[in-house]
Design an enzyme around this catalytic site. Structure first.
Site, PDB file in Angstrom:
ATOM      1  N   ASP A   9       3.517  -6.287  -0.460  1.00 22.44           N
ATOM      2  CA  ASP A   9       4.447  -6.589  -1.537  1.00 22.44           C
ATOM      3  C   ASP A   9       5.828  -6.195  -1.012  1.00 22.44           C
ATOM      4  OD1 ASP A   9       5.418  -7.037  -4.280  1.00 22.44           O
ATOM      5  OD2 ASP A   9       5.612  -4.846  -4.321  1.00 22.44           O
ATOM      6  N   ASP A  11       9.296  -5.383  -2.934  1.00 20.14           N
ATOM      7  CA  ASP A  11      10.008  -4.300  -3.609  1.00 20.14           C
ATOM      8  C   ASP A  11       9.068  -3.137  -3.915  1.00 20.14           C
ATOM      9  OD1 ASP A  11      12.590  -5.632  -3.896  1.00 20.14           O
ATOM     10  OD2 ASP A  11      11.563  -6.949  -5.297  1.00 20.14           O
ATOM     11  N   ASP A 168       2.560  -1.755  -4.806  1.00 18.12           N
ATOM     12  CA  ASP A 168       2.913  -0.589  -5.625  1.00 18.12           C
ATOM     13  C   ASP A 168       2.801  -0.892  -7.118  1.00 18.12           C
ATOM     14  OD1 ASP A 168       5.228  -2.293  -5.744  1.00 18.12           O
ATOM     15  OD2 ASP A 168       6.403  -0.572  -6.420  1.00 18.12           O
TER      16      ASP A 168
END
Length: 223
Positions: A9, A11, A168
């Site tokens: 991922d 960000d 995250d």
């Protein structure tokens, strides 16, 4: 099955983009004569995207008359400021070097639109190193649907079970599991204070990118 590729991922996992979001939000507040917010207040909203950050920073509900103009200004400012302060998280550069030395492919699957994600990858000199960059522009359904990861696997020429997807957010882990990839949740990203990555069902949870190096070693040797 031996690992052949790693997907990140963007960000909160590969890159710490919060400093740019914080700078934009504080500039918008200053332009309106408002005092700065504590940086952590903004950082805690990053996972919710522009809507969450604008709503928090200006105390405006998404259905309020002023909200859409604020959101559009935020996005316009971000287009110009999307890779000024953004950097890889501490330890990510070493991790990418390890991945490349192990002759694994790596890439990015992000819910960030291509118009932001692509220039960020280019400005940070990651575009020429990554095998794929998959954004919502490329699929019918973004995460938590598996479409992005399945497309990335197809483009890299690997099977989903040969891929480790690192994220995250619970949506990342849900997407990875739905695609049939191995999954790793990171706690150093943009986790809402009331959330807990250990409840997402990931194969492994790590607190720092350096810990991912041991995860990769085990996956490469299938041990």
């Amino acid at each position: 099955m031996r690992l052949k590729a790693v997907l990140f991922d963007m960000d909160g996992t590969l890159l710490d983009s919060a400093p740019d979001f914080i700078a934009i939000t504080q500039a918008m507040r200053a332009a309106r004569g408002l005092p700065p917010l504590a940086d952590k207040v903004i950082r805690d909203q990053v996972s919710g995207g522009a809507r969450a950050m604008v709503s928090c920073a200006f105390d405006e509900a998404p259905d309020s008359p002023a909200f859409e103009a604020l959101r559009q200004e935020f996005l316009e400012r971000y287009q110009e400021h999307c890779a000024v302060l953004t950097r890889p998280f501490d330890g990510i550069e070493d991790l990418l070097s390890d991945i490349e030395q192990a002759r694994l492919l790596w890439g990015v699957a992000t819910n960030k639109p291509l118009r932001y994600a692509e220039p960020i990858m280019q400005r940070l000199k990651l575009a020429e190193r990554s095998a794929v960059l998959v954004c919502p522009d490329h699929v019918e359904q973004s995460k938590p649907a598996p479409d992005m990861l399945l497309l990335a696997c197809q483009q890299m020429g690997v099977k989903p079970e040969e891929v480790l997807f690192i994220g995250d957010d619970a949506r990342d882990i849900e997407s990875g599991r739905a695609a049939g990839c191995r999954t790793a949740a990171v706690t150093y990203g943009y986790i809402h204070p009331e959330d807990n990555p250990r409840n997402w069902g990931a194969d492994v949870v790590v607190d720092h990118p350096q810990e991912l190096r041991a995860v990769l070693d085990r996956a490469i040797c299938s041990c």
